[in-house]
Design a protein around this motif. Structure first.
Motif, mmCIF file in Angstrom:
data_model
loop_
_atom_site.group_PDB
_atom_site.id
_atom_site.type_symbol
_atom_site.label_atom_id
_atom_site.label_comp_id
_atom_site.label_asym_id
_atom_site.label_seq_id
_atom_site.Cartn_x
_atom_site.Cartn_y
_atom_site.Cartn_z
ATOM 1 N N SER A 1 18.815 -1.081 7.949
ATOM 2 C CA SER A 1 18.940 0.351 8.267
ATOM 3 C C SER A 1 17.597 0.644 9.222
ATOM 4 N N GLY A 2 17.172 1.046 9.704
ATOM 5 C CA GLY A 2 15.833 1.518 10.577
ATOM 6 C C GLY A 2 14.717 0.537 10.663
ATOM 7 N N TYR A 3 15.312 -0.562 10.727
ATOM 8 C CA TYR A 3 14.203 -1.934 10.625
ATOM 9 C C TYR A 3 12.915 -1.708 11.780
ATOM 10 N N GLU A 4 11.642 -1.831 11.820
ATOM 11 C CA GLU A 4 10.715 -1.905 13.024
ATOM 12 C C GLU A 4 9.764 -3.116 12.114
ATOM 13 N N PHE A 5 9.278 -3.710 13.379
ATOM 14 C CA PHE A 5 7.950 -4.085 12.711
ATOM 15 C C PHE A 5 7.303 -3.440 13.317
ATOM 16 N N THR A 6 6.096 -3.625 12.762
ATOM 17 C CA THR A 6 4.988 -2.422 12.701
ATOM 18 C C THR A 6 3.668 -3.377 13.472
ATOM 19 N N PRO A 7 3.029 -2.754 14.453
ATOM 20 C CA PRO A 7 1.644 -3.238 15.161
ATOM 21 C C PRO A 7 1.080 -4.064 14.173
ATOM 22 N N ASP A 8 1.277 -3.201 12.577
ATOM 23 C CA ASP A 8 0.047 -4.469 11.642
ATOM 24 C C ASP A 8 1.115 -5.259 11.229
ATOM 25 N N GLY A 9 1.989 -6.220 11.855
ATOM 26 C CA GLY A 9 2.966 -6.837 11.525
ATOM 27 C C GLY A 9 2.846 -7.035 9.836
ATOM 28 N N LYS A 10 3.906 -5.641 9.995
ATOM 29 C CA LYS A 10 4.740 -5.347 8.710
ATOM 30 C C LYS A 10 5.605 -5.675 9.021
ATOM 31 N N HIS A 11 6.914 -5.398 8.169
ATOM 32 C CA HIS A 11 8.210 -5.213 8.560
ATOM 33 C C HIS A 11 8.554 -4.531 7.717
ATOM 34 N N LYS A 12 9.278 -3.173 7.930
ATOM 35 C CA LYS A 12 9.668 -1.633 8.107
ATOM 36 C C LYS A 12 10.844 -1.198 8.102
#
Length: 142
Positions: free
Chosen positions: A36-47
């Motif tokens: 839920s609420g997945y995003e791939f952050t600009p610094d290359g991390k999965h959130k």
């Protein structure tokens, strides 16, 4: 509803689960998550809020089966409450209609008992018999 299940408790279970839209996040062929609420952050991390990890354990399921399982879990988050609510509404409508039909049957029965006092042509009487016949046949249950 299925015997032994209670709509109110099942809806409460749905409400207590992680809120929001759930999605499937596939990080590799066999690394699949419901999130839920997945995003791939600009610094290359999965959130994300990680709901479940889908893997094959020792069964060596193919990735298509793992994706199907993950999609089912993700879709159930919104589908289950939707169908429970529709089922409850349909059951309420059936009860309302049964009550209405019982009232109509009662009125027609009372009216039919006084037909001897009413002057009908033979064709009107046959039509009335045809219309009211189902009211006096064995009732079925839903």
């Amino acid at each position: 509803m299925q015997a032994g299940r209670e709509a109110e408790k099942d809806l409460q279970m749905c409400d207590e689960a992680t809120t929001g839209t759930w999605a499937v996040t596939q990080l590799s062929e066999k690394e699949i998550y419901v999130t839920s609420g997945y995003e791939f952050t600009p610094d290359g991390k999965h959130k994300a809020d990680w709901i479940a990890r889908i893997d094959d354990g020792d069964d060596e399921k193919d990735s298509d089966q793992l994706m199907a399982d993950a999609n089912f879990i993700a879709e159930a988050r919104e589908a289950l409450p939707h169908w429970i609510q529709r089922s409850v509404a349909a059951e309420d409508e059936v009860k309302r209609m049964k009550t209405m039909i019982d009232g109509i049957v009662g009125s027609l029965t009372a009216w039919a008992m006084h037909l001897e006092d009413t002057k009908l042509t033979e064709s009107q009487y046959r039509e009335l018999q045809q219309i009211t016949k189902p009211l006096f046949e064995e009732k079925t249950t839903i």
